[in-house]
Design a protein around this motif. Structure first.
Motif: not given
Length: 779
Positions: A753-763
């Protein structure tokens, strides 16, 4: 329009406009549910552990009365430290233990077997024909002459290796059990039964010269229930650890005690509602209360954190609580609804104990909606909570580091690494096994008393305790015909060659023994005869073991003794037996699978292998639909679901690495982990979307999210992981295994939730692509 969002103002006015009434009702309900929770019992049922609608189990239950001692049984091995069992003192002890077991409620007395029961007989061929009698003759008096006769009778009874050890230093008492008492009509109380075995057998008769070893499903369950007290100890440790960490986090006694107490109230309501609905806890669902506590703490920390933040912005206690409720009402409700419906999907698994677990977990989620989304904000409106202060500024560097996950290049790298981890996890978990992977009872430690007893029985007796039974159906009076027994003989010849099979036994063995006996013991006659009169004579008389043929002569079991009950062994045997049945079943003879403890476990493994993927499909499908209905975006669903999917895949890889099979005890873990993890994702995304809807760039919005909601998510994940991590020291192995798996899932769900979720949100997302008509919290 969004119905849930539209109801927010109405619910808020109702709650905070009737605060005294809400708290009075809470107190009343806590007293009522507390009373019922105090009367909740711990129990288990043999039939609840098995998939009763599976064809194997349906066949077993249909013919259960025809098979003495081939279902739910207990084996009591009585060992002497002397030379052998043929001493007056040992035989007197064995007789007394046999009598004790005979009178224990729950024992099927008609099926009790030992060398001291009249249904165990010896036979031999003399010039006058067959002669025989009970192994212990009526004139037995303990004299040396009678003991010598006993030794001879044991040899002639064929009991060596089954009821008497190969080295003649121990003897077994085989006790079939009733699942429902014919006297009271109530289910067998395994805890009470196990305690009686310990008190009336082990404690009473074990000494320097006599050792007692007890195995069987009832003893496993009894030991697990006995360990429930230790589970409660670990639960108390988790509560203490959570309290300490809450104090450190909030620097406020109110901020620590209020969410803790509300979470414990949720557990009390859950346990009380279970009792009120007529349920009981069993060894496999007794960990659910902690999961309810964990989920409640997760939501409670979010509410406390938001309330403290609002107070820090200058609002009074009442308004701060109302603002916090308004911010978290929709995401919290959707997260809990996802949890509850996700847990309900466990109902697709046709094993009652898992379905009961699903009900228990879902009831727990329902109580959390009331205690932590409703009562907690109302309580905080009276008590308030101090803002955490600046001591968390030390974490600012960490937040800045995590903020990088929302930038294009790091986001690409993070997503690529996550994809590679998922690919590796899928490939590695191909070796994940279904069922038990160890001998004995994998739920208990290898050095547990039960597993030591099981190892003793396995190493000292030729016939295994792992029985796979194939049932043969014929027309009436045809069970011992030449055609029937020839087919059974072909089956035994085939199955005896399957790796993992020790031996097999059926009426074919009985008939051949009878034919040899009718012909002066000449082994050349150990062949089936085409003459029906000869076959009838060879299979008649008291030398036929009980349960090997029924009174209508249309049913006979084939008992297959296995080396172990590991998944690979059961699969090989079940597949071989099923292939033979498919090729040879016709109108006159039918081979039906399966009974015996190994046959029942084989059916359970088949159901679990099919159900695990069906369960995951339902869990992710339900969670995905709810997230979509909340945020109205498929891309948002991907951002929230993908971190959960990665955790599930890696958890399966961890199970493979640890040698933990997918079985009744472990199957629900991944569904429970998804339920807890989706909370993190919904809270993080909801807050991130709120800041972006205010016009902030993604990176800034995510930094603000980390400082508020992210801080609570990180704290919750670490706190719960530490609390459940203490289970690794539990004497109950399956609790220790679950502790490791849940610790892993708590941490990886948090990191996802803290690392992968924002990365996916960016992409995947762009600020302009985020829906404007949403569920943003207001402050």
């Amino acid at each position: 329009m969004h119905p849930l969002k539209d109801s927010e103002a109405i619910v808020e006015r109702t709650l905070f406009g009737h605060r005294p009434l809400i708290l009075a009702l809470c107190l009343l309900m806590t007293c009522v549910f507390g009373y019922y929770a105090s009367n909740l019992t711990m129990g288990a049922s043999f039939e609840k552990m098995i998939p009763t609608s599976h064809p194997y189990i349906a066949n077993f239950l249909e013919n259960k009365q025809e098979m003495a001692g081939l279902g739910n049984t207990v084996r009591i091995a009585v060992e002497t430290t002397g030379d052998d069992i043929y001493s007056a003192e040992f035989q007197e002890t064995l007789k007394q233990i046999n009598d004790e077991v005979f009178f224990i409620p729950g024992v099927d007395r008609s099926g009790l077997k030992s060398i001291w029961t009249p249904n165990v007989r010896w036979t031999e061929v003399t010039e006058e024909g067959f002669v025989g009698g009970p192994v212990i003759p009526s004139e037995y008096d303990g004299s040396d002459a009678e003991l010598d006769k006993l030794r001879a009778n044991v040899a002639k009874s064929g009991s060596i290796g089954s009821l008497v050890a190969n080295n003649h230093k121990s003897a077994i008492i085989l006790a079939p059990l009733y699942d429902i008492s014919p006297e009271t009509g109530e289910a067998l109380d395994y805890d009470q039964f196990s305690q009686r075995l310990e008190a009336l057998v082990r404690d009473k008769y074990e000494s320097d010269t006599v050792k007692i070893h007890i195995t069987g499903f009832a003893k496993v369950v009894g030991d697990l229930i006995e360990g429930a007290g230790q589970v409660a100890t670990f639960f108390a440790m988790a509560i203490a650890i959570t309290l300490v960490l809450l104090l450190i986090y909030s620097r406020s006694l109110i901020g620590a005690l209020v969410p803790l107490i509300c979470s414990l109230i949720a557990v009390v309501w859950q346990l009380g509602s279970l009792r009120l609905l007529g349920f009981e806890l069993d060894p496999y669902s007794m960990l659910v209360p902690f999961l309810v506590f964990a989920i409640a703490i997760s939501h409670g920390v979010q509410i406390v954190n938001s309330t403290a933040s609002e107070i820090g912005h200058g609002f009074d206690k009442l308004q701060a609580a109302r603002n916090a409720f308004r911010m978290l009402y929709v995401p919290g409700f959707i997260a809990l609804l996802s949890d509850g419906i996700g847990f309900i999907t466990l109902m697709v698994i046709d094993i009652t104990v898992i379905q009961d677990l699903a009900i228990a977990a879902s009831l727990g989620i329902a109580t959390i909606i009331l205690t932590n989304l409703v009562i907690l904000p109302v309580v905080l409106s009276y008590t308030g909570v101090r803002a955490a202060g600046d001591h968390f500024d030390l974490l600012e560097k960490l937040w800045k580091l995590l903020q990088a996950a929302s930038r294009p290049v790091p986001a690409t790298m993070i997503t690529l690494v996550a994809a590679l981890m998922v690919i590796w996890g899928v490939e590695y978990s191909r070796d994940l096994k279904i069922g038990d992977l160890d001998a004995g009872a994998p739920e208990l430690r290898p050095d547990s008393r039960y597993n030591q007893d099981n190892a003793f029985v396995t190493s000292n007796f030729a016939t295994s305790a792992d029985l796979f039974v194939v049932m043969v159906k014929t027309s009436d009076d045809a069970c011992v015909s030449y055609d029937t027994l020839t087919m059974v003989e072909h089956f035994q010849s085939m199955i005896n060659r399957v790796p993992g099979v020790q031996s097999s036994f059926s009426m074919v063995n009985v008939a051949k023994r009878g034919l040899v006996g009718m012909n002066e013991g000449n082994l050349k006659w150990a062949e089936l005869s085409r003459n029906n009169f000869v076959m009838n004579s060879a299979t008649a008389g008291k030398h036929v073991p009980p349960g090997m043929v029924n009174s209508d002569c249309n049913f006979l079991p084939i008992v297959i003794y296995l080396n172990d009950h590991k998944a690979e062994t059961l699969t090989r045997v079940a597949d071989a037996a099923a292939d033979f049945a498919a090729q040879h079943n016709d109108g006159s003879v039918r081979f039906e699978l399966a009974a015996g403890n190994a046959g029942i476990e084989a059916a359970t493994n088949i159901v679990i292998e099919t159900a695990q993927y069906e369960m995951l499909a339902w869990v992710y499908g339900v969670v995905g639909v709810l997230v979509f209905l909340t945020f109205r975006s498929v891309k948002t669903v991907i951002c929230i679901i993908m971190p959960l999917a990665m955790t599930s895949v890696l958890c399966q890889a961890l199970m493979t690495y640890m040698g933990i099979g997918v079985k009744v005890a472990t199957l629900p873990v991944i569904a429970l982990g998804v339920g807890i993890g989706v909370d993190y994702g919904i809270y993080i995304y909801s807050k991130l979307k709120f800041y972006m809807d205010q016009g902030e760039p993604l990176t800034d919005a995510y930094l603000h999210t980390l400082r508020s909601t992210g801080k609570a998510v990180a704290f919750t994940g670490l706190t719960l992981a530490i609390g459940v991590g203490t289970w690794a020291w539990s004497p109950i192995k399956f609790q220790a295994d679950l502790g490791v798996l849940l610790t892993f899932m708590f941490l990886w769900n948090m990191l996802g939730a803290l690392i992968l979720l924002p990365a996916l949100a960016r992409l995947i997302l762009r600020p302009k692509e985020l829906p404007k008509a949403g569920l943003e919290p207001t402050s």
